[in-house]
Design an enzyme around this catalytic site. Structure first.
Site, short mmCIF file in Angstrom:
data_model
loop_
_atom_site.label_atom_id
_atom_site.label_comp_id
_atom_site.label_asym_id
_atom_site.label_seq_id
_atom_site.Cartn_x
_atom_site.Cartn_y
_atom_site.Cartn_z
N ASN A 9 0.75 -1.36 -0.05
CA ASN A 9 0.04 -0.09 0.17
C ASN A 9 0.93 1.31 0.04
O ASN A 9 1.48 1.60 0.94
CB ASN A 9 -1.00 -0.03 1.44
CG ASN A 9 -1.70 1.51 1.39
OD1 ASN A 9 -1.87 2.23 0.52
ND2 ASN A 9 -2.37 1.31 2.74
N LYS A 11 0.02 4.23 -0.27
CA LYS A 11 -0.52 5.46 0.47
C LYS A 11 -0.31 6.73 -0.45
O LYS A 11 -0.19 6.39 -1.56
CB LYS A 11 -0.05 5.69 1.77
CG LYS A 11 -0.23 4.31 2.53
CD LYS A 11 -0.02 4.49 4.17
CE LYS A 11 -0.33 3.19 5.02
NZ LYS A 11 -0.07 3.25 6.41
N HIS A 95 -9.64 1.14 4.97
CA HIS A 95 -8.35 1.43 5.81
C HIS A 95 -8.39 2.40 6.70
O HIS A 95 -9.34 3.26 6.78
CB HIS A 95 -7.41 1.85 4.56
CG HIS A 95 -5.95 1.92 5.18
ND1 HIS A 95 -5.30 2.71 6.17
CD2 HIS A 95 -4.98 1.09 4.93
CE1 HIS A 95 -4.08 2.48 6.46
NE2 HIS A 95 -3.96 1.42 5.83
N GLU A 97 -7.03 4.53 7.88
CA GLU A 97 -6.66 6.03 7.67
C GLU A 97 -7.87 6.56 6.84
O GLU A 97 -8.11 7.78 7.15
CB GLU A 97 -5.32 6.17 6.51
CG GLU A 97 -4.22 6.09 7.49
CD GLU A 97 -2.94 5.43 6.93
OE1 GLU A 97 -2.86 5.51 5.63
OE2 GLU A 97 -2.15 4.74 7.44
N GLU A 167 -5.19 -4.91 10.48
CA GLU A 167 -4.38 -3.77 10.78
C GLU A 167 -4.79 -3.19 11.80
O GLU A 167 -5.52 -2.44 12.14
CB GLU A 167 -4.46 -2.80 9.62
CG GLU A 167 -4.00 -3.44 8.07
CD GLU A 167 -3.61 -2.48 7.49
OE1 GLU A 167 -2.37 -2.58 6.73
OE2 GLU A 167 -4.33 -1.41 7.12
N GLY A 173 2.51 2.28 10.96
CA GLY A 173 3.30 3.30 10.97
C GLY A 173 3.87 3.62 12.10
O GLY A 173 4.75 4.73 12.18
N SER A 212 3.46 -2.16 10.36
CA SER A 212 4.91 -2.26 10.74
C SER A 212 5.56 -3.57 10.18
O SER A 212 6.56 -4.00 11.08
CB SER A 212 5.37 -1.78 12.22
OG SER A 212 4.56 -0.43 12.33
P1 13P Z 1 3.16 0.26 7.76
O1 13P Z 1 3.64 -0.93 7.21
O2 13P Z 1 3.89 1.49 7.21
O3 13P Z 1 2.94 0.26 9.09
O4 13P Z 1 1.72 0.40 7.20
C1 13P Z 1 0.58 -0.73 7.16
C2 13P Z 1 -0.61 -0.29 6.48
O5 13P Z 1 -1.28 0.81 6.82
C3 13P Z 1 -0.80 -0.89 5.09
O6 13P Z 1 -2.16 -0.95 4.83
#
Ligand code: 13P
Length: 249
Positions: A9, A11, A95, A97, A167, A173, A212
């Protein structure tokens, strides 16, 4: 035996030039192994150029979201039929976010899920609890609520053509990965929850871990019986580390 899947992803990262380089770097490092799928969910505006690069390779293309309606006066939204034109095979829905910053609710996430499936795009349904919810022992209740909204709208059979990504919000993150056992516990719970409604679908359902995940912790996570791969954020922005994670399957 479930086929594993590793999804990047990206982002809101990269430029047109770096998106192309990243996609090229990933396709160059793919081997002929067929027991694991690999995909990248790229920003909408790079779907076009990345689709040219992945054509004819094992790298599948995905979007990071999809509209909850098929077409019409919905400024700023991108429909599933538009994504289909670029050869998208996957779309992330729900997601954390999107849920946290852009007001996605369990109900709109379910509608997005249904829209993706209308166009034969596999929705990757993202679910997970916040740190506060975990500390208040609400993890399983939150997971159930997030799943129920989709089951109620789409029906349990729809999970035969979907992927789930667990997740935990506190791991995204932050560098704080869930331990192998913490992740497995929730993955197992998700599979049992689906299994109580349809055992055959639960056995085939891919449940990815995200939060992560890195080259040095992927192997442990992927060795867990109910973890079928990963949804990778930061570490998917570097071809070498993304491929290392893929090769940890
Ligand atoms: P990270 O791997 O940067 O923690 O992000 C995970 C994520 O949100 C994947 O959709």
């Amino acid at each position: 035996m479930r086929q594993s899947l590793v999804v990047g992803n990206w982002k809101m990262n990269s430029t047109r030039a770096s998106a192309k380089l990243l996609a090229q770097g990933i396709t160059a490092g793919l081997d002929e192994r067929s027991n694991a799928g690999i995909a990248v969910c790229v920003p909408y505006v790079y779907l076009d150029c990345v689709s040219e690069i992945v054509k004819g390779t094992a790298l599948a293309l995905g979007a990071q979201n999809v509209a909850d309606k098929p077409s019409g006066a919905f400024t700023g939204e991108i429909s599933a039929s538009m994504l289909k034109e670029f050869g998208c095979q996957y779309a992330l829905v729900g997601h954390s976010e999107r849920r946290t910053y852009y007001g996605d609710t369990n109900e709109t996430v379910a509608a997005r899920f249904c829209q993706a499936q209308e166009q034969n795009i596999t929705p990757i349904l993202c679910i997970g609890e916040t740190l506060e919810q975990r500390e208040q022992d609400q993890t399983f209740a939150i997971i159930e609520e997030q799943l129920d909204a989709v089951i109620n709208q789409a029906g349990i059979a729809a999970f035969g053509a979907a992927v789930i990504a667990y997740e935990p919000v506190w791991a995204i993150g932050t560098g704080k990965t869930a331990t192998d056992e913490q992740a497995q516990e929730v993955h197992h719970y998700i599979r049992q929850y689906i299994s109580a409604k349809d055992q055959a679908i639960a056995e085939k359902l891919l449940i990815l871990y995200g939060g992560s995940a890195k080259p040095d912790n992927a192997k442990g996570l992927f060795s867990m019986p109910d973890i079928d791969g990963g949804l990778i954020g930061g570490a998917s922005l570097d071809a070498e580390s993304f491929l290392k994670i893929y090769h940890s399957i």
